[in-house]
Design a protein around this motif. Structure first.
Motif, short mmCIF file in Angstrom:
data_model
loop_
_atom_site.label_atom_id
_atom_site.label_comp_id
_atom_site.label_asym_id
_atom_site.label_seq_id
_atom_site.Cartn_x
_atom_site.Cartn_y
_atom_site.Cartn_z
N THR A 53 -27.30 0.73 7.01
CA THR A 53 -27.41 1.64 5.83
C THR A 53 -26.25 2.41 5.51
OG1 THR A 53 -28.20 3.23 7.76
CG2 THR A 53 -29.93 2.27 6.53
N GLY A 54 -25.33 1.86 4.95
CA GLY A 54 -23.97 2.55 4.59
C GLY A 54 -23.10 1.49 4.37
N PRO A 55 -21.78 2.00 3.94
CA PRO A 55 -21.49 3.45 3.64
C PRO A 55 -22.14 3.75 2.43
CG PRO A 55 -19.50 2.11 3.00
CD PRO A 55 -20.53 1.07 3.83
N TYR A 56 -22.68 5.04 2.43
CA TYR A 56 -23.19 5.63 1.23
C TYR A 56 -22.28 5.48 -0.13
CZ TYR A 56 -25.72 8.47 -2.06
OH TYR A 56 -26.29 8.83 -3.16
N PRO A 57 -22.52 4.92 -1.04
CA PRO A 57 -24.07 4.68 -1.62
C PRO A 57 -24.38 3.08 -1.52
CG PRO A 57 -22.24 4.75 -3.35
CD PRO A 57 -21.41 4.91 -2.29
N PHE A 58 -23.82 2.51 -0.53
CA PHE A 58 -24.20 1.05 -0.45
C PHE A 58 -25.09 0.76 0.90
CE2 PHE A 58 -20.98 -0.50 -3.30
CZ PHE A 58 -19.79 0.22 -3.33
N LEU A 59 -25.83 -0.49 0.51
CA LEU A 59 -26.52 -0.95 1.65
C LEU A 59 -25.74 -2.11 1.85
CD1 LEU A 59 -30.22 -0.44 1.11
CD2 LEU A 59 -28.89 0.93 2.52
N GLN A 60 -25.60 -2.67 3.19
CA GLN A 60 -25.19 -3.92 3.85
C GLN A 60 -25.96 -4.78 4.34
OE1 GLN A 60 -20.59 -3.90 4.37
NE2 GLN A 60 -21.36 -2.02 5.07
N LEU A 61 -25.78 -5.82 4.47
CA LEU A 61 -26.59 -7.06 5.31
C LEU A 61 -25.49 -7.25 6.66
CD1 LEU A 61 -29.01 -8.56 5.88
CD2 LEU A 61 -27.84 -10.46 4.78
N GLN A 62 -25.99 -6.88 7.75
CA GLN A 62 -25.23 -7.37 8.83
C GLN A 62 -25.92 -8.79 8.96
OE1 GLN A 62 -25.68 -5.19 12.52
NE2 GLN A 62 -26.22 -7.14 13.37
N GLN A 63 -24.98 -9.79 8.68
CA GLN A 63 -25.37 -11.10 8.62
C GLN A 63 -24.68 -11.87 9.68
OE1 GLN A 63 -25.72 -14.26 4.99
NE2 GLN A 63 -24.01 -12.90 4.59
N LYS A 64 -25.81 -12.59 10.24
CA LYS A 64 -25.64 -13.60 11.48
C LYS A 64 -24.16 -14.34 11.33
CE LYS A 64 -28.86 -16.06 13.64
NZ LYS A 64 -29.75 -17.01 14.24
N VAL A 65 -23.32 -14.31 12.01
CA VAL A 65 -22.12 -15.13 11.82
C VAL A 65 -22.21 -16.30 12.68
CG1 VAL A 65 -19.65 -15.24 12.03
CG2 VAL A 65 -20.93 -12.92 11.19
N ILE A 66 -22.52 -16.28 13.95
CA ILE A 66 -22.68 -17.52 14.72
C ILE A 66 -24.11 -17.55 15.42
CG2 ILE A 66 -20.12 -17.94 15.27
CD1 ILE A 66 -20.66 -16.31 17.72
N GLU A 67 -24.70 -18.55 16.01
CA GLU A 67 -25.78 -18.58 16.78
C GLU A 67 -25.60 -17.70 17.82
OE1 GLU A 67 -28.85 -19.72 15.77
OE2 GLU A 67 -27.70 -19.91 14.04
N PRO A 68 -26.77 -17.17 18.38
CA PRO A 68 -26.54 -16.38 19.52
C PRO A 68 -25.93 -17.14 20.81
CG PRO A 68 -28.73 -16.05 18.96
CD PRO A 68 -28.02 -17.03 17.91
N LEU A 69 -25.02 -16.51 21.40
CA LEU A 69 -24.49 -17.15 22.67
C LEU A 69 -25.24 -17.42 23.69
CD1 LEU A 69 -20.47 -16.20 22.32
CD2 LEU A 69 -21.40 -18.31 21.60
N TYR A 70 -24.95 -18.34 24.85
CA TYR A 70 -25.74 -18.62 25.70
C TYR A 70 -27.23 -18.41 25.73
CZ TYR A 70 -20.74 -16.89 26.50
OH TYR A 70 -19.72 -16.50 26.49
N GLU A 71 -27.86 -17.61 26.58
CA GLU A 71 -29.37 -17.21 26.22
C GLU A 71 -29.58 -15.97 25.69
OE1 GLU A 71 -32.10 -18.18 29.74
OE2 GLU A 71 -30.84 -19.93 30.02
N SER A 72 -28.49 -15.28 25.07
CA SER A 72 -28.94 -13.82 24.34
C SER A 72 -29.79 -14.07 23.40
CB SER A 72 -27.43 -13.37 23.96
OG SER A 72 -26.86 -13.95 23.00
N LYS A 73 -30.56 -13.01 23.28
CA LYS A 73 -31.37 -12.91 22.21
C LYS A 73 -31.31 -11.75 21.24
CE LYS A 73 -35.13 -15.48 24.33
NZ LYS A 73 -35.71 -16.50 23.85
N SER A 74 -31.62 -11.55 20.07
CA SER A 74 -31.58 -10.34 19.30
C SER A 74 -32.65 -9.54 19.66
CB SER A 74 -31.78 -10.59 17.86
OG SER A 74 -33.05 -10.78 17.52
N ASP A 75 -32.66 -8.24 19.50
CA ASP A 75 -33.62 -7.30 19.88
C ASP A 75 -34.94 -7.54 19.25
OD1 ASP A 75 -30.80 -5.45 19.61
OD2 ASP A 75 -31.79 -5.19 21.28
#
Lengths: 168, 748
Positions: free
Chosen positions: B498-520
């Motif tokens: 949500t930002g910077p105002y007045p923009f919205l952005q996509l946090q776009q996945k860049v690489i696959e999760p490393l090791y066994e990490s998982k997204s929230d």
């Protein structure tokens, strides 16, 4: 990091104020502190070129002073000769390295990375030979200075002094 | 060869800096993020990055990243863990939660969700789970931030007063108060400040430390921590004495003309004067010399004076403010704040006369026990000098997202209970207001960052039956966990930014999760499945983003994940405010409440000044004569990036800033190892003797990890006192800058 230095950043910020980094001069609360980024000056008369025995350093047509790692033998004569301490010796590679004004970016029409990332937008890049360029205008308008003019190097890096404080 | 090909992916860094969210162009080569640079925006002024953003790949590819779930095998705090599978980890968590819920109710499980920065669905996923299970959401507003919204809600009716106070296009004067944008949130403001200065604005910085931002000021005011309300009142004294207040603004946009009953501190209502009358506010009409309903046209409301109506003594609330400020002539304010009287008077005059004045505030002066009062005093000063910028939304964020599915996932049932993080201590230790027996930590290094770390270790953690920590590293908090879960860095998953105002952005996945990490979102989904709630989590990350965008509000019309994949999307501006006479605020009166009748019972209807809890001349001050504060450093975001090699090269170890006079008195030289202490704990680290801090004040920038000190940690010294007024208004705040300490050379 841009450029992948092996021995430390090629641009280092010096505190102009107290003796230690981020400390001011004066006595609380009458204090002064400024910051001076130090990098290769890309001199008009580079002392490093004069002393280099292998002609590893050369000045390009557009003014950049560049280092050819292929020709460097790590003798460090340039490190001694540079009055600005801009050249770093890397024990890792056995060679020297220094700021190249991000020539790989400039050659693609981009600005040096420090210019892009500076939080205060304090760094500007442009053509000193063009009196209408932004850098030429800033230098004229703000009475910019170079470092160690007595060294006779005629640097290509200019610094605009901070505006005098307007007290209440 | 494909491995040598470098690809670029545009994403956004949520860090923890709220609305600063920078666009990031990540360079990927051989499955590694090799470099990041600031990404483009349609308007180049939004293209920026900070030291931490630049160091993002070092976090993602750090050798010490948690790679797989862990289960504790030793004692809590020993850091002895064994590797387990995700199935085992989540099964265990589901079983333990269920067991605790059987005995204490689901309310006994607390989701302590820290700062997602500008991230949304990663936070929302846990909220949704908390909502569906009807457990407890432990809000971390109280982790240093709550006092500002407490004060701002009372005065302006919004958590977020920033745009009301700043954002004037060409300010004549900019006052930076309790804010250091040169190093910390809101970083993007530094460029605004430099641009304003370039165009000719005069810049004044108010701070106990001579920060990087203060170094750019035309005038620096070195204020004693916790005395900002006294400074504001001192300035108001001068404004009123010279008659420089903006009476038109006060009449139209504040409760200033509304009459207050001096017998009970409540606003006079029509029914007090006319039997059967309404609850309308009343003013004293100078034309008719009588009390009239405020909304009556053709009245000329008095702003000052004392009157009687129907046998009741009444005064306009602005009169009460004037009387309060009477007690703070510049000499008195100087005595309290340590700022010369002459300077206070000059700034007050300049602030009243300059057109316009931008006031850039942040949390620095609100992290004291009475921080909400400080916010109200500063905001009131801006109000009476007419320096409040009317905005269409009067301070509320104009972009409206669909948070309902996360805050109240099943409308047919109640949602989560709510506690503030500072209230968690009592809930765990003594079961008040109700017992919390298990916690899930996300986006927070609780033990390192929250107050009174020794108490957390000796009383809070031992009273918890079960602790789950999600993190990138084995932090001091994670060492006390029963289960540790490895999460993804922002380069490894998608989210709405949500930002910077007045923009919205996509946090776009860049690489696959490393090791066994998982997204929230993935973790929440897999846990939900084990709790029988899988149907509510069948949409994945992008699905959640689209759900969040589906508010139907005009601000986000037409914005979807697919659109955001093409680049930042411009949100739609709200309709224009119309004339300045039409501002309304979300307060009970619809006006700026320089007088808040609901706080009369606490003696705080007006923005009064209280000496700080510890950091003053009081009892603690005698044994512990120094005030300890914790500024924020440009080399970290809280404790994130504390383990980053390139940043440590520039900033290797924690130091305590101490003034030469205080150092000399104690035989301390620059670079000496020193111990700072009070009744709650001790910290040992190197001293940095500098003129850049107020005598009597010492500073350690927050966020250094326990292991980086010789002994202790930054929060071994802080207290967990709860301000009951803040509790009543919204949420009590951790007062990191209101602490009394002493310091000696180490080993003495």
């Amino acid at each position: 990091m841009e450029n992948s230095p092996t021995v430390g950043p090629w641009i280092r910020v010096e505190t102009v104020g107290g003796e230690r980094k981020d400390t001011p001069a004066g006595h609380y609360p009458n204090l002064r502190m400024a910051f001076l980024p130090r990098l290769c000056m890309h001199c008009t008369h580079p002392p490093c070129i004069e002393v280099c025995p292998t002609e590893a350093i050369w000045k390009r047509e557009d003014g950049l002073v560049l280092l050819d790692e292929g020709k460097c033998d790590g003798c460090q004569a340039c490190v001694e000769a540079c009055p600005y301490g801009a050249i770093l010796y890397s024990p890792k590679t056995g060679l020297v390295e220094k700021c190249d004004l991000c020539c790989h970016r400039i050659d693609l029409g981009l600005e040096p990375f420090c210019v892009v990332c500076c939080e205060g937008q304090a760094i500007h890049f442009g053509d000193l030979d063009d009196p209408t360029s932004q850098v030429s205008k800033l230098i004229a308008a703000k009475g910019a200075f170079t470092l160690m003019p007595e060294a006779g190097t005629t640097p290509s890096i200019y610094y605009c002094p901070p505006r005098e404080p307007r007290r209440l | 060869m494909t491995r040598d090909v470098e690809t670029k992916v545009r994403t956004a860094c949520p860090a923890h800096c709220g609305r600063d969210a920078c666009g990031i162009l990540a360079h990927v080569k051989g499955g590694q993020v090799v470099k990041v640079e600031p990404a483009d925006f349609p308007d180049p002024k939004y293209r920026r990055i900070c030291l931490r953003g630049l160091a993002s790949p070092e976090i993602t590819h750090h050798s010490e990243r948690l790679r797989y779930p862990l289960r504790r095998v030793g004692k809590r705090g020993e850091g002895k863990f064994e590797r387990i599978s995700w199935n085992k980890a989540l099964d265990t968590i589901a079983a333990r939660f269920g067991d605790i819920a059987d005995r204490y109710g689901w309310r006994g499980i607390g989701w302590v969700l820290g700062g997602p920065g500008s991230g949304t669905t990663k936070f929302g996923a846990y909220l949704r789970l908390a909502s569906l299970t009807r457990s407890t959401r432990v809000s971390t507003w109280g982790y240093g931030d709550a006092a500002l919204p407490c004060g701002s809600r009372i005065l302006f009716g919004t958590n977020s007063p920033y745009e009301l106070l700043t954002g004037w296009p060409d300010p004549e004067l900019v006052i930076v108060w309790g804010s250091n944008p040169g190093e910390t949130f809101p970083l993007a403001r530094m460029r605004q400040l430099m641009d304003a200065k370039e165009k000719g604005s005069q810049v004044v910085v108010i701070d106990p430390r001579f920060t990087v931002t203060a170094a750019k000021a035309d005038e620096y005011l070195g204020v004693r921590p916790g005395t900002d309300a006294a400074l504001a009142l001192g300035m108001m004294h001068v404004v009123f004495q010279k008659g420089l207040q903006d009476e038109d603004f006060i009449r139209r946009h504040t409760v200033g003309p509304f009459l207050v009953r001096t017998d009970n501190g409540a606003f006079l209502r029509e029914k007090d004067v006319h039997p059967g009358g309404s609850s309308d506010y009343m003013v004293w009409d100078n034309f008719s010399s009588s009390a009239r309903v405020a909304s009556t046209s053709e009245v000329k409301p008095a702003l000052t004076g004392s009157y009687r109506t129907n046998g009741i003594e009444v005064k306009p609330s602005f009169q009460l403010l004037i009387e309060l400020a009477e007690a703070y002539p510049p000499e008195k304010a100087a005595e309290v704040t340590g700022i010369p009287a002459e300077l206070i008077a000059k700034l007050a005059q300049k602030m009243a006369l300059a057109q316009p004045v931008s006031i850039m505030i942040d949390m620095g002066f609100t992290r004291t026990y009475y921080g909400d009062l400080a916010m109200r005093a500063v905001g009131t000063l801006a109000t009476v000098t007419g320096n409040i910028r009317s905005t269409p939304a009067s301070g509320h964020r104009p972009v409206v997202l669909n948070w309902a599915p996360f805050l109240h996932a099943d409308p047919s049932k109640p949602s989560f209970s709510r506690l503030g993080v500072l209230q968690l201590y009592d809930a765990v230790i003594s079961g008040k207001p109700f017992p919390i027996k298990a916690v899930w930590f996300a986006f927070i290094n609780f033990l390192n960052q929250c107050v009174n770390s020794n108490k957390i270790i000796s009383e809070v953690f031992p009273s918890l039956e079960f602790i789950v920590v999600t993190d990138l590293f084995l932090t001091p908090t994670a060492r006390y966990a029963d289960i540790v879960l490895p999460v993804c860095s922002y380069l490894e998953f998608s989210d709405l930014i949500t930002g910077p105002y007045p923009f919205l952005q996509l946090q776009q996945k860049v690489i696959e999760p490393l090791y066994e990490s998982k997204s929230d979102v993935t973790i929440a989904t897999e846990l939900a499945q084990r709790l029988g709630l899988g149907d509510y989590f069948n949409m994945g990350e992008e699905g959640f983003v689209d759900r969040l965008l589906a508010s139907g509000h005009p601000s986000v019309e037409g914005i979807t994940v697919e659109k955001l994949k093409q680049g930042p999307a411009l949100t739609h501006p709200p309709e224009s405010a119309g004339s300045a006479s039409e501002i309304t605020f979300s307060t009970p009166s619809g006006k700026i409440e320089i007088y808040a009748e609901e706080l009369h019972k606490f003696g705080q209807a007006l923005p009064i000044y209280h000496e700080p809890l510890e950091a003053g001349a009081g009892a603690a001050g005698r044994n512990y004569p120094l005030t300890y504060i914790q500024g924020h450093s440009r080399f970290r975001t809280h404790s994130m990036f504390a383990n980053t090699a390139t940043l440590l090269e520039l900033n290797p170890e924690p130091v305590i800033d101490i003034h030469p006079a205080d150092a000399e008195r104690r035989g301390i030289s620059d670079g000496d190892l020193v111990t700072i202490f009070n009744d709650r704990g001790r910290v040992t680290l190197k001293a940095k003797v500098t003129e850049g801090i107020r005598p009597g004040v010492v500073n350690i920038t927050e966020g250094w990890l326990f292991e980086q000190f010789r002994e202790g940690g930054g929060n071994a010294l802080t207290h967990d006192a709860v301000n009951p007024v803040q509790e009543a208004i919204f949420e009590p705040n951790m007062a990191m800058n209101d602490v009394a300490v002493e310091i000696v050379k180490a080993g003495e």
